[in-house]
Motif scaffolding. Sequence first.
Motif, PDB file in Angstrom:
ATOM      1  N   HIS A 169      -0.857 -16.078  -8.923  1.00  0.00           N
ATOM      2  CA  HIS A 169      -1.530 -14.857  -8.482  1.00  0.00           C
ATOM      3  C   HIS A 169      -1.261 -14.486  -7.034  1.00  0.00           C
ATOM      4  CE1 HIS A 169      -3.340 -13.725 -12.211  1.00  0.00           C
ATOM      5  NE2 HIS A 169      -3.512 -15.017 -12.445  1.00  0.00           N
ATOM      6  N   VAL A 170      -0.862 -15.430  -6.205  1.00  0.00           N
ATOM      7  CA  VAL A 170      -0.379 -15.055  -4.865  1.00  0.00           C
ATOM      8  C   VAL A 170       0.934 -14.298  -5.029  1.00  0.00           C
ATOM      9  CG1 VAL A 170       0.533 -15.926  -2.675  1.00  0.00           C
ATOM     10  CG2 VAL A 170      -1.607 -16.858  -3.594  1.00  0.00           C
ATOM     11  N   ASN A 171       1.802 -14.795  -5.896  1.00  0.00           N
ATOM     12  CA  ASN A 171       3.035 -14.050  -6.196  1.00  0.00           C
ATOM     13  C   ASN A 171       2.704 -12.663  -6.734  1.00  0.00           C
ATOM     14  OD1 ASN A 171       5.711 -15.313  -5.765  1.00  0.00           O
ATOM     15  ND2 ASN A 171       4.777 -17.023  -6.857  1.00  0.00           N
ATOM     16  N   ALA A 172       1.755 -12.605  -7.658  1.00  0.00           N
ATOM     17  CA  ALA A 172       1.372 -11.316  -8.235  1.00  0.00           C
ATOM     18  C   ALA A 172       0.817 -10.381  -7.171  1.00  0.00           C
ATOM     19  CB  ALA A 172       0.342 -11.516  -9.344  1.00  0.00           C
ATOM     20  N   ALA A 173       0.007 -10.919  -6.262  1.00  0.00           N
ATOM     21  CA  ALA A 173      -0.561 -10.095  -5.196  1.00  0.00           C
ATOM     22  C   ALA A 173       0.548  -9.480  -4.339  1.00  0.00           C
ATOM     23  CB  ALA A 173      -1.510 -10.938  -4.339  1.00  0.00           C
ATOM     24  N   LEU A 174       1.563 -10.265  -4.050  1.00  0.00           N
ATOM     25  CA  LEU A 174       2.718  -9.738  -3.310  1.00  0.00           C
ATOM     26  C   LEU A 174       3.446  -8.684  -4.138  1.00  0.00           C
ATOM     27  CD1 LEU A 174       3.994 -13.135  -1.887  1.00  0.00           C
ATOM     28  CD2 LEU A 174       3.022 -11.258  -0.520  1.00  0.00           C
ATOM     29  N   ASN A 175       3.573  -8.933  -5.439  1.00  0.00           N
ATOM     30  CA  ASN A 175       4.280  -8.000  -6.322  1.00  0.00           C
ATOM     31  C   ASN A 175       3.599  -6.641  -6.408  1.00  0.00           C
ATOM     32  OD1 ASN A 175       6.086 -10.048  -6.898  1.00  0.00           O
ATOM     33  ND2 ASN A 175       5.221 -10.511  -8.905  1.00  0.00           N
ATOM     34  N   GLU A 190      -0.357 -11.067   5.184  1.00  0.00           N
ATOM     35  CA  GLU A 190      -1.496 -11.020   6.102  1.00  0.00           C
ATOM     36  C   GLU A 190      -2.786 -10.674   5.368  1.00  0.00           C
ATOM     37  OE1 GLU A 190       2.247 -10.499   8.356  1.00  0.00           O
ATOM     38  OE2 GLU A 190       1.448  -9.463   6.599  1.00  0.00           O
ATOM     39  N   GLN A 191      -2.721  -9.745   4.433  1.00  0.00           N
ATOM     40  CA  GLN A 191      -3.911  -9.375   3.668  1.00  0.00           C
ATOM     41  C   GLN A 191      -4.362 -10.522   2.768  1.00  0.00           C
ATOM     42  OE1 GLN A 191      -2.112  -5.852   1.994  1.00  0.00           O
ATOM     43  NE2 GLN A 191      -3.436  -4.506   3.226  1.00  0.00           N
ATOM     44  N   ILE A 192      -3.421 -11.220   2.177  1.00  0.00           N
ATOM     45  CA  ILE A 192      -3.758 -12.365   1.329  1.00  0.00           C
ATOM     46  C   ILE A 192      -4.426 -13.454   2.154  1.00  0.00           C
ATOM     47  CG2 ILE A 192      -2.775 -14.236  -0.069  1.00  0.00           C
ATOM     48  CD1 ILE A 192      -0.618 -12.102  -0.935  1.00  0.00           C
ATOM     49  N   VAL A 193      -3.850 -13.767   3.300  1.00  0.00           N
ATOM     50  CA  VAL A 193      -4.426 -14.793   4.174  1.00  0.00           C
ATOM     51  C   VAL A 193      -5.824 -14.373   4.623  1.00  0.00           C
ATOM     52  CG1 VAL A 193      -4.179 -15.926   6.426  1.00  0.00           C
ATOM     53  CG2 VAL A 193      -2.205 -15.735   4.895  1.00  0.00           C
ATOM     54  N   GLU A 194      -5.997 -13.117   4.953  1.00  0.00           N
ATOM     55  CA  GLU A 194      -7.320 -12.626   5.375  1.00  0.00           C
ATOM     56  C   GLU A 194      -8.345 -12.754   4.247  1.00  0.00           C
ATOM     57  OE1 GLU A 194     -10.115 -11.349   8.065  1.00  0.00           O
ATOM     58  OE2 GLU A 194      -8.018 -11.845   8.494  1.00  0.00           O
ATOM     59  N   ALA A 195      -7.937 -12.433   3.020  1.00  0.00           N
ATOM     60  CA  ALA A 195      -8.843 -12.570   1.878  1.00  0.00           C
ATOM     61  C   ALA A 195      -9.242 -14.033   1.669  1.00  0.00           C
ATOM     62  CB  ALA A 195      -8.185 -12.014   0.612  1.00  0.00           C
ATOM     63  N   LEU A 196      -8.288 -14.940   1.827  1.00  0.00           N
ATOM     64  CA  LEU A 196      -8.586 -16.362   1.657  1.00  0.00           C
ATOM     65  C   LEU A 196      -9.462 -16.874   2.789  1.00  0.00           C
ATOM     66  CD1 LEU A 196      -5.123 -17.578   0.340  1.00  0.00           C
ATOM     67  CD2 LEU A 196      -7.151 -16.917  -0.982  1.00  0.00           C
ATOM     68  N   LEU A 197      -9.241 -16.393   3.994  1.00  0.00           N
ATOM     69  CA  LEU A 197     -10.109 -16.742   5.115  1.00  0.00           C
ATOM     70  C   LEU A 197     -11.530 -16.241   4.845  1.00  0.00           C
ATOM     71  CD1 LEU A 197     -10.664 -17.731   8.016  1.00  0.00           C
ATOM     72  CD2 LEU A 197      -9.826 -15.512   8.811  1.00  0.00           C
ATOM     73  N   ALA A 239      -6.675 -23.013  -1.238  1.00  0.00           N
ATOM     74  CA  ALA A 239      -6.074 -21.737  -1.620  1.00  0.00           C
ATOM     75  C   ALA A 239      -5.034 -21.291  -0.596  1.00  0.00           C
ATOM     76  CB  ALA A 239      -7.166 -20.680  -1.774  1.00  0.00           C
ATOM     77  N   THR A 240      -5.336 -21.487   0.675  1.00  0.00           N
ATOM     78  CA  THR A 240      -4.396 -21.104   1.732  1.00  0.00           C
ATOM     79  C   THR A 240      -3.119 -21.926   1.648  1.00  0.00           C
ATOM     80  OG1 THR A 240      -6.221 -20.376   3.129  1.00  0.00           O
ATOM     81  CG2 THR A 240      -4.119 -20.858   4.230  1.00  0.00           C
ATOM     82  N   PHE A 241      -3.242 -23.216   1.338  1.00  0.00           N
ATOM     83  CA  PHE A 241      -2.041 -24.036   1.189  1.00  0.00           C
ATOM     84  C   PHE A 241      -1.237 -23.633  -0.052  1.00  0.00           C
ATOM     85  CE2 PHE A 241      -4.334 -27.243   3.945  1.00  0.00           C
ATOM     86  CZ  PHE A 241      -3.555 -26.972   5.059  1.00  0.00           C
ATOM     87  N   ALA A 242      -1.915 -23.186  -1.112  1.00  0.00           N
ATOM     88  CA  ALA A 242      -1.197 -22.655  -2.277  1.00  0.00           C
ATOM     89  C   ALA A 242      -0.430 -21.392  -1.867  1.00  0.00           C
ATOM     90  CB  ALA A 242      -2.167 -22.356  -3.420  1.00  0.00           C
ATOM     91  N   ALA A 243      -1.080 -20.527  -1.083  1.00  0.00           N
ATOM     92  CA  ALA A 243      -0.408 -19.314  -0.611  1.00  0.00           C
ATOM     93  C   ALA A 243       0.768 -19.665   0.288  1.00  0.00           C
ATOM     94  CB  ALA A 243      -1.398 -18.417   0.133  1.00  0.00           C
ATOM     95  N   LYS A 244       0.583 -20.650   1.153  1.00  0.00           N
ATOM     96  CA  LYS A 244       1.666 -21.067   2.053  1.00  0.00           C
ATOM     97  C   LYS A 244       2.889 -21.503   1.253  1.00  0.00           C
ATOM     98  CE  LYS A 244       2.781 -24.259   5.776  1.00  0.00           C
ATOM     99  NZ  LYS A 244       2.278 -25.275   6.707  1.00  0.00           N
ATOM    100  N   LYS A 245       2.665 -22.229   0.173  1.00  0.00           N
ATOM    101  CA  LYS A 245       3.774 -22.675  -0.687  1.00  0.00           C
ATOM    102  C   LYS A 245       4.539 -21.465  -1.243  1.00  0.00           C
ATOM    103  CE  LYS A 245       4.523 -24.946  -5.088  1.00  0.00           C
ATOM    104  NZ  LYS A 245       3.952 -24.467  -6.327  1.00  0.00           N
TER     105      LYS A 245
END
Length: 146
Positions: A84-90, A96-103, A117-123
């Motif tokens: 879903h991080v991939n999907a969010a980018l797609n 930056e928006q994804i990181v902000e949402a996870l924060l 979740a942030t480490f999953a996004a980082k991957k």
Amino acid sequence: MSESTTRDERFAHGLEVLKRVDGEAGQRVVDSLADISPELGHQVVSWAFGEIYDRPGLAPRDRQLVTLGVLTALGGCEAQLDVHVNAALNVGLTPEQIVEALLHSAVYCGMPRALNATFAAKKVFAERGLLPVGQQPADGTAATSA
């Protein structure tokens, strides 16, 4: 989709939505279910994507923000967060928006889940060549580019 559509039509429609949102990552999830629970794969495609993701009430990017928040809150969903991080980018969210949402999720579901979740996004960001992610400093001053 109407009540009169066939099972195959619902699946075909869901597959179109899945490919548009999740791309190859979503197809890999469905494929991975073929030898254990093909029906679960069918329901992911037909129901989750064909019926729910394609509803008109929220834009795809907003649906992904909700999905990221829920998966973060649940915890233990790092494999689904990858997808879903991939999907969010797609669908147009920026790193930056994804990181902000996870924060933001740390306030409601705790630091350990937000960290996971942030480490999953980082991957995912690393796989897509999107690191480092530019962010506004904690003191609120404008970020500078190097």
